[in-house]
Every structure is written in C-alpha cells, then in structure tokens.
Design an enzyme around this catalytic site. Sequence first.
Site, PDB file in Angstrom:
ATOM      1  N   SER A   1     -24.846   9.969 -51.096  1.00  0.00           N
ATOM      2  CA  SER A   1     -25.038   8.616 -51.673  1.00  0.00           C
ATOM      3  C   SER A   1     -26.094   8.747 -52.741  1.00  0.00           C
ATOM      4  O   SER A   1     -25.879   7.880 -53.766  1.00  0.00           O
ATOM      5  CB  SER A   1     -25.451   7.717 -50.410  1.00  0.00           C
TER       6      SER A   1
ATOM      7  N   ASP B   1     -20.968   6.552 -40.824  1.00  0.00           N
ATOM      8  CA  ASP B   1     -20.478   7.982 -41.249  1.00  0.00           C
ATOM      9  C   ASP B   1     -20.626   8.629 -40.105  1.00  0.00           C
ATOM     10  O   ASP B   1     -19.942  10.096 -40.167  1.00  0.00           O
ATOM     11  CB  ASP B   1     -21.058   8.396 -42.375  1.00  0.00           C
TER      12      ASP B   1
ATOM     13  N   SER C   1     -21.309  -3.452 -46.703  1.00  0.00           N
ATOM     14  CA  SER C   1     -20.933  -2.427 -47.530  1.00  0.00           C
ATOM     15  C   SER C   1     -21.773  -1.923 -48.780  1.00  0.00           C
ATOM     16  O   SER C   1     -22.003  -3.002 -49.659  1.00  0.00           O
ATOM     17  CB  SER C   1     -19.716  -2.472 -48.122  1.00  0.00           C
TER      18      SER C   1
END
Length: 427
Positions: free
Chosen positions: A20, A311, A163
Amino acid sequence: MRISPGTRFIGTITVPGDKSISHRALLFGALAEGETTICGFLDSEDTRATAACLRAMGVMIDTGETVRVQGVGLHGLHAPASVLDTGNSGTTTRLLMGILAGQSFSATLAGDASLNTRPMDRVAIPLRRMGAEVVGQGARCTPPVTVHGGALQGIAYDSPVASAQVKSAVLLAGLYAEGVTSVTEPEKSRDHTERMLRGFGVDVQENGVTVSLQGGQSLISQAITVPGDISSAAFFLVAGAIVPGAKVTVCNVGVNPTRSGILDVLEAMGADLLLHHERITGGEPVADITVRARPLRGTTIGGALIPRLIDELPVLAVAAALAEGDTVIRDARELRVKESDRIAVMSRVLRDMGVEVEERDDGMTVRGGMSLHNADVDSVGDHRIAMSAAMAALAGGVEVRIHGAAAIATSFPSFPLLLQQLGANVE
Ligand code: S3P
C-alpha cells in the site's frame, strides 16, 4: 508449487516493503514538485503496474535499489497513448481513478481477468458527484473504466464501506477540487494516504472517522522509507505461531494501528508474540516481531477489527483451523470482492485439506483442531490464497500442491525463498 514442512521452522527474516505504501509513494511522488526517493520499495507485479501507468502519462521513474520519481506536479501528467494496464491491482486502479478525475484529458483503465470483475462503482459514485464523468461496464462499473477528467467541486462523502482505496481516490480528486473534500467511513481504514500526504506537505485534517483536505494544495517531494509489509509478515507470524517447535523473527514490520489487527487476533488466540525495537520510520510505526509456537484457541473476529486485518483473513482462517475450538469471522463481506471471492475460495481450500468450514454471506466459521491431509488446492490466481495454503501445509504437517501459485509475485516474489530459508520444503 509443492510445499511440505521441513525438520524445522526457525530463523530471522525481513519481508519486502509495504505494498500500500509503495503504491502511494509512486503516485504521490509523481504529483509532487521535484524528485522523490523511495527506499525499501516493494518490487512486485502490482507496484510495477502503478509505475508503468505513471510512465505512460509522462512520469520518469528510475527503479534501482532506491527508486527515484521525477515529480511532474499536480498538473503535469500527459494523456496516455493507450489503455492503462493496471494488472491485478485494485489499488492502482482506484487511486488512479481519483487522480484522473482531476485531469484535463480522458484515460481508460483495465486490468487482468480478476481485476476486470471488481466493482469500481464505489469510486465512480463520489467522483461523479465531484464532477468527473466515469464510464465502466455494467451496474457495478467494472473495468475497462474510462475517466473523463474535468473541473471538480469538493464534496463531503459518506462512504458506505470502510475502504482506504475509496478514501484515497476521493482525497486525491479533492486535491484538484474547489473547496474542501471530506470522506467519512463507517470504520477507520488504513491511513497511509493521510500520513504520506502530510509528509508531502499537504494539510490533512482528521476528526474521528472523517478525513478532509482543501483543494489546490501542491505536494513537495520527499525521501520516503517504506517499512516491511505486515500483510506479508502475516504468513510467517501465523506459521511461526503454530508449526511445532517454530521460532521466527520478522524484522522491520510496519505496525501501523490501522493495519495491525492480526497481532490483536493472534494474541487473543493465545499466541506468544513479542514486539521489540519499536520505532517510527518514515512516519509509520515499525517493530521487529518474534513469535514462538504454542497451542492456539479459537476466537471471534468482527466489527471494527475487520478493516484492520482485511487482507490477513485468509491466513487467519488457517490459524483458526489449527486452533482448539471454533473461530467465527463476521462483518467481512468485503472479502467477496477482493482479488477473488476470498470467503468462497478460502473455504474450499481448507475443506480440500480436511477442515470443516461453514461459509456465510459475511464470513465463515472454521472448526479448529481437525487433522489436515495432503491435498491439491486451487488458489484461482489469488496471491494471498496461495500463500495461505502454503502456510496451512506447514502448520498442518502435510504436503500441498498449490495451483495458480505464480500469482504470489503480485505482492511477494521472494516468498518461496524465505520459506526455504526457514526450513520448509518448496518446489
Ligand atoms: C488497500 C486497501 C484495502 C486492501 C488492499 C490495499 C490500499 O482495500 O484490501 O489490499 O492500499 O489502500 P480496500 O480499500 O478495498 O478495503
């Protein structure tokens, strides 16, 4: 990939840079004035997709040991000559949609078969409200998706999902918008965008689950150090917590509280985890983590914890299978729209290895304490499913053949090597 336990699972490793943060370093570096350097950058298929898209819009990126991005400023991108290929990467697609919304040109984004089934309406809806025209396929606006940039107006967006990709896309568009743009989430998602934009000199305000910024602020280049990815460390932490006799230290792991839910869950399951050498690197909290195996117990994972470990749920399902008692995962409907439907696919993989799993719309219940057996499993080309299946083999003491394991290169090309280094058999 064929994987089975060796005689030991012991050692000290360093996992590659956070995915990320690596994507964001490239994207924000491209929009900044001047040269941004990135140390500890994750070189993987996903981050290469981001670099390729930026290069196609005229950004010079030099990918050596230290990555160098020659920023073109907020208004310096050029129209790409063809469709931007975002590969398997949702982060590339959604964050670029936010940036493209503020450009004076149009561009089309498309990816691989998995990416092209993923919903982009969650980003298209707020971007349209800001004034961009976004055209995708069908009701859920799946790629190929074309963004016609234009003059944007700031909005106060109440996002229905927690999100970071949605939040980041709207904030990036907000840099190009008139007035203030804010995003409010049902629960706080990872905050790397907020932290890094501040590093680039942008004034980002936070008030609980609301983040806002004023449009028109320019970014000033910086030197970024990327910590190790906790989502990659997760596989080794879970196996280290379970494989009999294991002791594993993972160095330089990012432990940002918006990402570290897996540590809370492993502790609740009774794992022996020790964080040491805690420090701040490049605006992100980092630690070395040592885990020693001991029996785990089942737990419940839901609510505000979910975005903090979204995740890691596939590999936590592996921990659940080897724990004593049931583990309930709920409020995790988002798993159905990841690189695969991770509720369905992970349930099938575990069942193929002999685990009892009850699948529900928003999660699953995993029955712990069963013995696993050798199996052939299909990751359906989802990197995190493939790596979770590998850990199930080690933790369950069985041999597993994983189909679609090439997808591991999406986020963690050195994964097989590190497994071998710790003593596992990998072919
Ligand atoms: C990411 C955010 C999460 C995560 C993904 C990376 C990011 O997705 O699952 O792997 O870099 O912002 P969502 O924003 O869809 O929750």
